[in-house]
Write a protein that holds these residues in place. Sequence first.
Motif, PDB file in Angstrom:
ATOM      1  N   ARG A 333      -8.619  28.345 -13.137  1.00 13.52           N
ATOM      2  CA  ARG A 333      -9.632  27.251 -13.080  1.00 13.52           C
ATOM      3  C   ARG A 333     -11.004  27.978 -13.744  1.00 13.52           C
ATOM      4  O   ARG A 333     -11.895  27.476 -14.451  1.00 13.52           O
ATOM      5  N   LEU A 334     -11.402  28.966 -12.963  1.00 12.36           N
ATOM      6  CA  LEU A 334     -12.644  29.907 -13.340  1.00 12.36           C
ATOM      7  C   LEU A 334     -12.452  30.352 -14.824  1.00 12.36           C
ATOM      8  O   LEU A 334     -13.323  30.242 -15.544  1.00 12.36           O
ATOM      9  N   LEU A 335     -11.308  30.773 -15.054  1.00 19.24           N
ATOM     10  CA  LEU A 335     -10.969  31.544 -16.548  1.00 19.24           C
ATOM     11  C   LEU A 335     -11.326  30.217 -17.654  1.00 19.24           C
ATOM     12  O   LEU A 335     -11.778  30.549 -18.539  1.00 19.24           O
ATOM     13  N   THR A 337     -13.136  27.677 -17.133  1.00 23.58           N
ATOM     14  CA  THR A 337     -14.554  27.266 -17.197  1.00 23.58           C
ATOM     15  C   THR A 337     -15.070  28.448 -18.201  1.00 23.58           C
ATOM     16  O   THR A 337     -16.023  27.789 -19.038  1.00 23.58           O
ATOM     17  N   GLY A 338     -14.806  29.544 -18.109  1.00 29.17           N
ATOM     18  CA  GLY A 338     -15.473  30.734 -19.159  1.00 29.17           C
ATOM     19  C   GLY A 338     -14.879  30.213 -20.581  1.00 29.17           C
ATOM     20  O   GLY A 338     -15.948  30.190 -21.571  1.00 29.17           O
ATOM     21  N   ALA A 339     -13.811  29.708 -20.815  1.00 29.25           N
ATOM     22  CA  ALA A 339     -13.227  29.328 -21.986  1.00 29.25           C
ATOM     23  C   ALA A 339     -13.786  28.071 -22.628  1.00 29.25           C
ATOM     24  O   ALA A 339     -14.142  28.028 -23.841  1.00 29.25           O
ATOM     25  N   ARG A 341     -16.914  27.484 -22.349  1.00 27.69           N
ATOM     26  CA  ARG A 341     -18.575  27.609 -22.647  1.00 27.69           C
ATOM     27  C   ARG A 341     -18.753  27.236 -24.063  1.00 27.69           C
ATOM     28  O   ARG A 341     -20.067  26.448 -24.396  1.00 27.69           O
ATOM     29  N   PRO A 347     -24.396  25.778 -22.217  1.00 28.73           N
ATOM     30  CA  PRO A 347     -23.667  25.835 -20.936  1.00 28.73           C
ATOM     31  C   PRO A 347     -24.456  26.653 -19.993  1.00 28.73           C
ATOM     32  O   PRO A 347     -25.257  27.517 -20.230  1.00 28.73           O
ATOM     33  N   LEU A 351     -21.637  23.937 -15.653  1.00 29.22           N
ATOM     34  CA  LEU A 351     -20.431  24.311 -16.142  1.00 29.22           C
ATOM     35  C   LEU A 351     -19.708  25.281 -14.941  1.00 29.22           C
ATOM     36  O   LEU A 351     -18.387  25.189 -14.643  1.00 29.22           O
ATOM     37  N   LEU A 352     -20.479  26.198 -14.410  1.00 31.14           N
ATOM     38  CA  LEU A 352     -20.211  27.181 -13.750  1.00 31.14           C
ATOM     39  C   LEU A 352     -19.606  26.589 -12.245  1.00 31.14           C
ATOM     40  O   LEU A 352     -18.608  26.798 -11.587  1.00 31.14           O
TER      41      LEU A 352
END
Length: 402
Positions: A333-335, A337-339, A341, A347, A351-352
Amino acid sequence: MRGGLVAGGLVAGAQVVAAGVVLARLARGRRRLPPLTAAPSASGSATAAGSGTGREMAAPLDSDLEISVVVPARNEVARIGPCLRAVLADPAVKEVIVVDDRSTDGTAALAAALGATVVRGEPLPPGWVGKQWALRQGVAAARGDVVVTLDADTRPEPGLFGALARALDAYDLVSAAPRFACDGPLEQALHASMLATLVYRFGPVGPAAPPPPHRTLANGQCLAFRRAAMTGIDAFAAVRGHLTDDVALARFLAGRGWRVGFLDGGALLEVDMHDSTAELWREWGRSLPLADVTGAGWRAADLAVIWLTAALPVLRLAAGRATRLDAALLAVRLLLTGALRGSYRRPGLGLLLSPLLDPAAAVRLTQATLRPVREWRGRTYPAGTGLTPGGPTARPDRNAGR
């Protein structure tokens, strides 16, 4: 005790299966189609068209191609101005039509003052949802070879319309996913969490291989198609009773042989969807389940995937009972989140922190699944009956009107 162990084992097994499904969907992102980009015009400026279909840069837009932009509007005086100014300034656009859907706030007067052609919407017939009725009237009034429909809250960048027109070399219907403007961290966090539920259920935007018709997605904020083909099939009439109008249209056409493209248009299109976090919860949350275009079995499966892979890991982490699979799912899920942006204008912290709101997004998805809302823009509609049945329709000639 034994019953609890059995139940725990069943949940663990279901979570493993759901995790595999989500990972398989996310893996499609490695083969996404390139985003829509503006191509250089004859003078070298980036105001023409990108294809979004696999080429690095498309040829300049055919100067003989006429593009009409249709904007359905109902009480949009507070939001439509920036959209129309941007559209009217684009040299690729030959005409701009605003269909005033019985507004009472001065929308028509503003649109006319800015230079758009205003079509006064006819009274809504029984069985129709307002947006489809407005779009049908707008397309009927358009004269361009290509029609692009925009919502009033969109903000197009130079080159969008040429990019969409060039993408129609490969598709019969093109939909663009925008970047989003959010007001504050909380609104961005909730929006990103809701957006993640779509990615977990359907995979990333721009899949290289088209999904089956019943899993096809589209963004009704921005659609492009050939006018002759759309009026020939009268597709807006076919999906006239659907509140989830964009997905209903895309699935109806995909099921009849049309090539439907859902492409990343974030570089060329921005949307400010909601004025507050409460409005986001209420309005976008109502359409997230795609209740009137998705069968009960798929809705149940989608809910299970979201609860098991997004909500449950966060809840277990908060309770200090996270498993190794929960930890792995949180990392995924954190990955994501980066995608995501690139899906936002600014962002930031929201978003984080969005994974922390995944349980809330799951609750909203469940609410709207169990109690679908049939009200929009001050109108209440009867329950729909699903997609309009019909036999195959020949895919339109992609050179028609060119």
